[in-house]
Design a protein around this motif. Structure first.
Motif, PDB file in Angstrom:
ATOM      1  N   PRO A 239      18.007   9.095 -44.404  1.00 42.67           N
ATOM      2  CA  PRO A 239      18.192   9.920 -43.211  1.00 42.67           C
ATOM      3  C   PRO A 239      19.305  10.965 -43.360  1.00 42.67           C
ATOM      4  O   PRO A 239      19.836  11.450 -42.389  1.00 42.67           O
ATOM      5  CB  PRO A 239      18.559   8.893 -42.144  1.00 42.67           C
ATOM      6  N   VAL A 240      19.665  11.298 -44.607  1.00 45.17           N
ATOM      7  CA  VAL A 240      20.765  12.231 -44.860  1.00 45.17           C
ATOM      8  C   VAL A 240      20.222  13.479 -45.558  1.00 45.17           C
ATOM      9  O   VAL A 240      19.550  13.377 -46.582  1.00 45.17           O
ATOM     10  CB  VAL A 240      21.847  11.567 -45.748  1.00 45.17           C
ATOM     11  N   ALA A 241      20.513  14.651 -45.001  1.00 44.28           N
ATOM     12  CA  ALA A 241      20.172  15.916 -45.656  1.00 44.28           C
ATOM     13  C   ALA A 241      21.239  16.198 -46.705  1.00 44.28           C
ATOM     14  O   ALA A 241      22.430  16.128 -46.426  1.00 44.28           O
ATOM     15  CB  ALA A 241      20.113  17.046 -44.643  1.00 44.28           C
TER      16      ALA A 241
ATOM     17  N   ALA B  26      19.896  25.527 -36.885  1.00 46.04           N
ATOM     18  CA  ALA B  26      18.904  24.564 -37.372  1.00 46.04           C
ATOM     19  C   ALA B  26      19.130  23.182 -36.760  1.00 46.04           C
ATOM     20  O   ALA B  26      18.172  22.486 -36.402  1.00 46.04           O
ATOM     21  CB  ALA B  26      18.956  24.474 -38.896  1.00 46.04           C
ATOM     22  N   GLU B  27      20.390  22.796 -36.607  1.00 43.68           N
ATOM     23  CA  GLU B  27      20.684  21.506 -35.961  1.00 43.68           C
ATOM     24  C   GLU B  27      20.286  21.532 -34.488  1.00 43.68           C
ATOM     25  O   GLU B  27      19.697  20.577 -33.990  1.00 43.68           O
ATOM     26  CB  GLU B  27      22.172  21.175 -36.086  1.00 43.68           C
ATOM     27  N   ARG B  28      20.617  22.621 -33.807  1.00 44.08           N
ATOM     28  CA  ARG B  28      20.298  22.714 -32.386  1.00 44.08           C
ATOM     29  C   ARG B  28      18.792  22.686 -32.144  1.00 44.08           C
ATOM     30  O   ARG B  28      18.320  22.094 -31.184  1.00 44.08           O
ATOM     31  CB  ARG B  28      20.905  23.989 -31.808  1.00 44.08           C
ATOM     32  N   ARG B  29      18.043  23.315 -33.018  1.00 42.52           N
ATOM     33  CA  ARG B  29      16.584  23.338 -32.877  1.00 42.52           C
ATOM     34  C   ARG B  29      15.900  22.107 -33.473  1.00 42.52           C
ATOM     35  O   ARG B  29      14.677  22.029 -33.481  1.00 42.52           O
ATOM     36  CB  ARG B  29      16.029  24.586 -33.556  1.00 42.52           C
ATOM     37  N   ARG B  30      16.695  21.203 -34.021  1.00 44.66           N
ATOM     38  CA  ARG B  30      16.169  19.990 -34.668  1.00 44.66           C
ATOM     39  C   ARG B  30      15.159  20.348 -35.751  1.00 44.66           C
ATOM     40  O   ARG B  30      14.075  19.753 -35.864  1.00 44.66           O
ATOM     41  CB  ARG B  30      15.557  19.056 -33.634  1.00 44.66           C
TER      42      ARG B  30
ATOM     43  N   VAL C 203      18.686  13.572 -38.516  1.00 46.08           N
ATOM     44  CA  VAL C 203      19.069  13.691 -39.921  1.00 46.08           C
ATOM     45  C   VAL C 203      20.555  14.012 -39.971  1.00 46.08           C
ATOM     46  O   VAL C 203      21.027  14.913 -39.273  1.00 46.08           O
ATOM     47  CB  VAL C 203      18.251  14.792 -40.619  1.00 46.08           C
ATOM     48  N   ASP C 204      21.305  13.290 -40.788  1.00 41.36           N
ATOM     49  CA  ASP C 204      22.742  13.527 -40.953  1.00 41.36           C
ATOM     50  C   ASP C 204      22.941  14.747 -41.849  1.00 41.36           C
ATOM     51  O   ASP C 204      22.462  14.777 -42.981  1.00 41.36           O
ATOM     52  CB  ASP C 204      23.397  12.294 -41.574  1.00 41.36           C
ATOM     53  N   THR C 205      23.635  15.766 -41.357  1.00 44.26           N
ATOM     54  CA  THR C 205      23.840  17.005 -42.110  1.00 44.26           C
ATOM     55  C   THR C 205      25.281  17.182 -42.590  1.00 44.26           C
ATOM     56  O   THR C 205      25.660  18.278 -42.997  1.00 44.26           O
ATOM     57  CB  THR C 205      23.436  18.217 -41.246  1.00 44.26           C
ATOM     58  N   SER C 206      26.064  16.124 -42.589  1.00 49.31           N
ATOM     59  CA  SER C 206      27.480  16.257 -42.975  1.00 49.31           C
ATOM     60  C   SER C 206      27.627  16.711 -44.428  1.00 49.31           C
ATOM     61  O   SER C 206      28.540  17.485 -44.741  1.00 49.31           O
ATOM     62  CB  SER C 206      28.218  14.950 -42.741  1.00 49.31           C
ATOM     63  N   ALA C 207      26.748  16.280 -45.330  1.00 46.57           N
ATOM     64  CA  ALA C 207      26.838  16.711 -46.732  1.00 46.57           C
ATOM     65  C   ALA C 207      26.537  18.206 -46.853  1.00 46.57           C
ATOM     66  O   ALA C 207      27.131  18.896 -47.686  1.00 46.57           O
ATOM     67  CB  ALA C 207      25.872  15.902 -47.590  1.00 46.57           C
TER      68      ALA C 207
END
Length: 92
Positions: A9-11, A36-40, A52-56
């Motif tokens: 579940p990690v991008a 992109a995060e706001r629009r999922r 999806v985790d986008t921290s990386a």
């Protein structure tokens, strides 16, 4: 453009485009990642259920952003623009 893949579940960023499977393209700009995060967009593009985790990806963008450079402006205008570009003309 930057390639983004996923591991569970990690991008994760994939700048060399070597990871197998489906990926997503993203401009290397924080504003585009926020949008992109706001629009999922990542769950849809990567075809995964749930968030999806986008921290990386955030870490990759902040590390790859160029640092501001101080330019020495004392020599501006010392070289004529015609001498550096365009066609050379024979003065005879």
């Amino acid at each position: 453009m930057a390639e983004v893949g996923r591991v569970g579940p990690v991008a994760v960023p994939d700048p060399r485009r070597r990871q197998p499977g489906r990926g997503a393209w993203l401009h290397p700009a924080p504003a585009c990642l926020r949008l992109a995060e706001r629009r999922r967009a990542f769950p849809r593009a990567l075809r995964v259920p749930g968030p999806v985790d986008t921290s990386a990806v955030w870490d990759h963008l902040s590390a790859s952003r160029p640092q501001p450079v101080a330019h020495d402006m004392t020599d501006v205008g010392s070289v004529p623009r015609q001498a550096t570009e365009g066609k050379q003309v024979d003065p005879s």
